[in-house]
Design an enzyme around this catalytic site. Structure first.
Site, PDB file in Angstrom:
ATOM      1  N   VAL A  66       0.799  -1.080   0.147  1.00  0.00           N
ATOM      2  CA  VAL A  66       0.060  -0.081  -0.078  1.00  0.00           C
ATOM      3  C   VAL A  66       0.740   1.336  -0.197  1.00  0.00           C
ATOM      4  CG1 VAL A  66      -1.863  -1.153   1.177  1.00  0.00           C
ATOM      5  CG2 VAL A  66      -0.260  -0.015   2.367  1.00  0.00           C
ATOM      6  N   CYS A  67       0.207   2.130  -0.444  1.00  0.00           N
ATOM      7  CA  CYS A  67       0.885   3.737  -0.430  1.00  0.00           C
ATOM      8  C   CYS A  67      -0.310   4.579  -0.306  1.00  0.00           C
ATOM      9  CB  CYS A  67       1.576   4.083  -1.640  1.00  0.00           C
ATOM     10  SG  CYS A  67       0.673   3.994  -3.283  1.00  0.00           S
ATOM     11  N   ALA A  68      -0.187   5.686  -0.651  1.00  0.00           N
ATOM     12  CA  ALA A  68      -1.215   6.926  -0.481  1.00  0.00           C
ATOM     13  C   ALA A  68      -2.407   6.870  -1.407  1.00  0.00           C
ATOM     14  CB  ALA A  68      -0.640   8.255  -0.727  1.00  0.00           C
TER      15      ALA A  68
END
Length: 192
Positions: A66-68
Protein backbone atom coordinates in the site's frame (compact mmCIF):
# COMPACT_ATOMS: atom_id res chain seq x y z
CA UNK A 1 4.20 -6.03 -28.39
CA UNK A 2 1.80 -5.53 -25.49
CA UNK A 3 3.11 -4.24 -22.17
CA UNK A 4 3.14 -6.72 -19.27
CA UNK A 5 0.00 -6.65 -17.16
CA UNK A 6 0.05 -4.46 -14.09
CA UNK A 7 0.06 -5.89 -10.60
CA UNK A 8 -3.06 -7.56 -9.28
CA UNK A 9 -5.18 -5.12 -7.33
CA UNK A 10 -7.29 -5.81 -4.29
CA UNK A 11 -10.38 -3.69 -3.68
CA UNK A 12 -10.74 -1.90 -0.37
CA UNK A 13 -13.66 -3.94 0.94
CA UNK A 14 -12.04 -7.25 0.01
CA UNK A 15 -8.78 -6.11 1.60
CA UNK A 16 -10.64 -5.14 4.80
CA UNK A 17 -12.24 -8.58 4.94
CA UNK A 18 -8.98 -10.41 4.25
CA UNK A 19 -6.76 -8.13 6.37
CA UNK A 20 -6.01 -10.71 9.11
CA UNK A 21 -4.63 -13.12 6.48
CA UNK A 22 -2.53 -10.56 4.61
CA UNK A 23 0.95 -9.22 5.26
CA UNK A 24 0.55 -5.48 4.66
CA UNK A 25 3.62 -3.52 3.58
CA UNK A 26 3.34 0.28 3.43
CA UNK A 27 5.94 1.69 1.04
CA UNK A 28 5.43 5.38 1.91
CA UNK A 29 7.94 7.51 3.75
CA UNK A 30 8.13 7.13 7.54
CA UNK A 31 6.46 10.54 7.92
CA UNK A 32 3.51 9.54 5.74
CA UNK A 33 3.27 6.17 7.51
CA UNK A 34 3.24 7.89 10.92
CA UNK A 35 0.40 10.16 9.77
CA UNK A 36 -1.84 7.10 9.40
CA UNK A 37 -1.58 3.57 8.04
CA UNK A 38 -3.69 0.44 7.63
CA UNK A 39 -4.04 -1.67 10.78
CA UNK A 40 -1.09 -4.03 11.09
CA UNK A 41 0.84 -2.47 8.20
CA UNK A 42 4.63 -2.54 8.38
CA UNK A 43 6.64 0.37 6.96
CA UNK A 44 9.20 -0.57 4.31
CA UNK A 45 9.86 2.65 2.35
CA UNK A 46 10.01 2.11 -1.40
CA UNK A 47 13.67 3.12 -1.53
CA UNK A 48 14.52 0.32 0.96
CA UNK A 49 12.49 -2.44 -0.68
CA UNK A 50 15.57 -4.20 -2.06
CA UNK A 51 17.06 -4.58 1.40
CA UNK A 52 13.80 -6.10 2.67
CA UNK A 53 13.51 -8.57 -0.21
CA UNK A 54 14.90 -11.67 1.57
CA UNK A 55 12.44 -11.24 4.45
CA UNK A 56 9.54 -10.40 2.14
CA UNK A 57 10.13 -13.67 0.28
CA UNK A 58 9.37 -15.55 3.53
CA UNK A 59 6.42 -13.39 4.62
CA UNK A 60 3.33 -15.36 5.66
CA UNK A 61 0.19 -15.15 3.54
CA UNK A 62 -0.18 -12.89 0.55
CA UNK A 63 1.62 -9.56 0.46
CA UNK A 64 -0.54 -6.46 0.14
CA UNK A 65 1.52 -3.40 -0.75
CA UNK A 66 0.00 0.00 0.00
CA UNK A 67 0.85 3.66 -0.43
CA UNK A 68 -1.18 6.85 -0.47
CA UNK A 69 -3.03 6.39 -3.77
CA UNK A 70 -1.74 3.20 -5.36
CA UNK A 71 0.95 4.49 -7.74
CA UNK A 72 3.99 3.74 -5.56
CA UNK A 73 2.53 0.41 -4.46
CA UNK A 74 2.06 -0.59 -8.13
CA UNK A 75 5.72 0.26 -8.76
CA UNK A 76 6.72 -1.73 -5.68
CA UNK A 77 4.68 -4.72 -6.86
CA UNK A 78 6.44 -4.59 -10.23
CA UNK A 79 9.85 -4.44 -8.54
CA UNK A 80 8.92 -7.37 -6.32
CA UNK A 81 7.59 -9.37 -9.29
CA UNK A 82 10.91 -8.87 -11.10
CA UNK A 83 12.51 -10.59 -8.10
CA UNK A 84 9.97 -13.42 -8.04
CA UNK A 85 7.85 -12.08 -5.18
CA UNK A 86 4.15 -11.75 -5.99
CA UNK A 87 2.22 -9.01 -4.25
CA UNK A 88 -1.14 -7.28 -4.50
CA UNK A 89 -1.69 -3.54 -4.52
CA UNK A 90 -4.55 -1.81 -2.70
CA UNK A 91 -6.89 0.00 -5.08
CA UNK A 92 -7.03 3.64 -4.00
CA UNK A 93 -4.33 3.23 -1.33
CA UNK A 94 -4.67 4.60 2.19
CA UNK A 95 -6.57 7.61 0.84
CA UNK A 96 -9.26 5.33 -0.55
CA UNK A 97 -9.24 3.27 2.65
CA UNK A 98 -9.85 6.37 4.77
CA UNK A 99 -12.43 7.75 2.31
CA UNK A 100 -14.47 4.59 2.85
CA UNK A 101 -14.50 5.36 6.56
CA UNK A 102 -12.02 2.68 7.61
CA UNK A 103 -9.66 3.34 10.49
CA UNK A 104 -6.06 4.35 10.02
CA UNK A 105 -3.64 3.61 12.84
CA UNK A 106 -1.38 6.36 14.09
CA UNK A 107 1.52 6.04 16.53
CA UNK A 108 0.80 7.10 20.10
CA UNK A 109 3.56 9.71 19.97
CA UNK A 110 1.93 12.87 18.71
CA UNK A 111 4.13 13.39 15.69
CA UNK A 112 3.12 16.30 13.54
CA UNK A 113 1.11 15.48 10.47
CA UNK A 114 3.02 15.29 7.18
CA UNK A 115 1.40 16.17 3.87
CA UNK A 116 0.82 13.26 1.50
CA UNK A 117 3.62 12.94 -1.06
CA UNK A 118 1.30 13.76 -3.96
CA UNK A 119 0.35 17.03 -2.27
CA UNK A 120 4.02 17.85 -1.62
CA UNK A 121 4.84 17.23 -5.29
CA UNK A 122 1.97 19.43 -6.49
CA UNK A 123 3.01 22.23 -4.12
CA UNK A 124 6.71 22.03 -5.04
CA UNK A 125 6.09 21.81 -8.78
CA UNK A 126 3.64 24.71 -8.67
CA UNK A 127 5.99 26.86 -6.60
CA UNK A 128 8.93 26.22 -8.95
CA UNK A 129 6.79 27.01 -12.01
CA UNK A 130 5.62 30.29 -10.43
CA UNK A 131 9.20 31.25 -9.53
CA UNK A 132 10.35 30.41 -13.07
CA UNK A 133 7.59 32.50 -14.62
CA UNK A 134 8.17 35.37 -12.19
CA UNK A 135 11.90 35.43 -12.79
CA UNK A 136 11.15 35.08 -16.50
CA UNK A 137 9.92 38.65 -16.37
CA UNK A 138 13.48 39.68 -15.47
CA UNK A 139 15.15 37.39 -17.99
CA UNK A 140 13.41 35.01 -20.43
CA UNK A 141 15.90 32.20 -19.73
CA UNK A 142 14.26 31.64 -16.32
CA UNK A 143 11.14 30.45 -18.11
CA UNK A 144 13.12 27.29 -18.93
CA UNK A 145 12.79 26.38 -15.26
CA UNK A 146 9.00 26.31 -15.62
CA UNK A 147 9.31 24.36 -18.88
CA UNK A 148 11.61 21.79 -17.23
CA UNK A 149 9.10 21.18 -14.44
CA UNK A 150 6.28 20.84 -16.98
CA UNK A 151 8.34 18.32 -18.93
CA UNK A 152 9.11 16.44 -15.73
CA UNK A 153 5.42 16.25 -14.85
CA UNK A 154 4.57 14.87 -18.30
CA UNK A 155 7.37 12.30 -18.02
CA UNK A 156 6.13 11.38 -14.55
CA UNK A 157 2.61 10.78 -15.85
CA UNK A 158 3.76 8.74 -18.84
CA UNK A 159 6.13 6.50 -16.84
CA UNK A 160 4.06 6.44 -13.63
CA UNK A 161 7.18 7.36 -11.68
CA UNK A 162 8.09 10.57 -9.93
CA UNK A 163 11.63 11.79 -9.51
CA UNK A 164 10.44 14.80 -7.52
CA UNK A 165 8.72 12.49 -5.03
CA UNK A 166 11.93 10.48 -4.70
CA UNK A 167 13.84 13.66 -3.85
CA UNK A 168 11.16 15.01 -1.51
CA UNK A 169 10.99 11.69 0.36
CA UNK A 170 14.59 12.29 1.52
CA UNK A 171 13.74 15.60 3.24
CA UNK A 172 13.76 15.65 7.06
CA UNK A 173 10.03 16.38 7.42
CA UNK A 174 9.29 13.14 5.55
CA UNK A 175 11.53 11.21 7.88
CA UNK A 176 10.60 12.48 11.36
CA UNK A 177 12.03 9.26 12.64
CA UNK A 178 14.32 7.08 10.61
CA UNK A 179 12.66 4.05 9.11
CA UNK A 180 13.69 1.33 11.49
CA UNK A 181 13.89 -1.29 8.79
CA UNK A 182 15.70 -3.74 11.04
CA UNK A 183 12.85 -3.67 13.59
CA UNK A 184 10.28 -3.92 10.79
CA UNK A 185 12.07 -6.92 9.25
CA UNK A 186 12.35 -8.59 12.66
CA UNK A 187 8.61 -8.13 13.23
CA UNK A 188 7.91 -9.52 9.77
CA UNK A 189 10.18 -12.52 10.36
CA UNK A 190 8.32 -13.28 13.63
CA UNK A 191 5.03 -13.47 11.73
CA UNK A 192 6.40 -16.24 9.50
Amino acid sequence: MTPPPGPRALGIEEARTRLPDLTVIDVRTPGEYAAGHLPGALNVPLDQLGRALPTLRRAPGELLVVCASGARSENACRLLAEQGVLALTLTGGTQGWAARGHELHRPASGSRRTWAMERQVRFTAGAIVLVGLGLGLLHPAWQLLAAAIAGGLVFSAVTNTCGMAAVLSKLPHNRPRPADLDATLAALAQRG
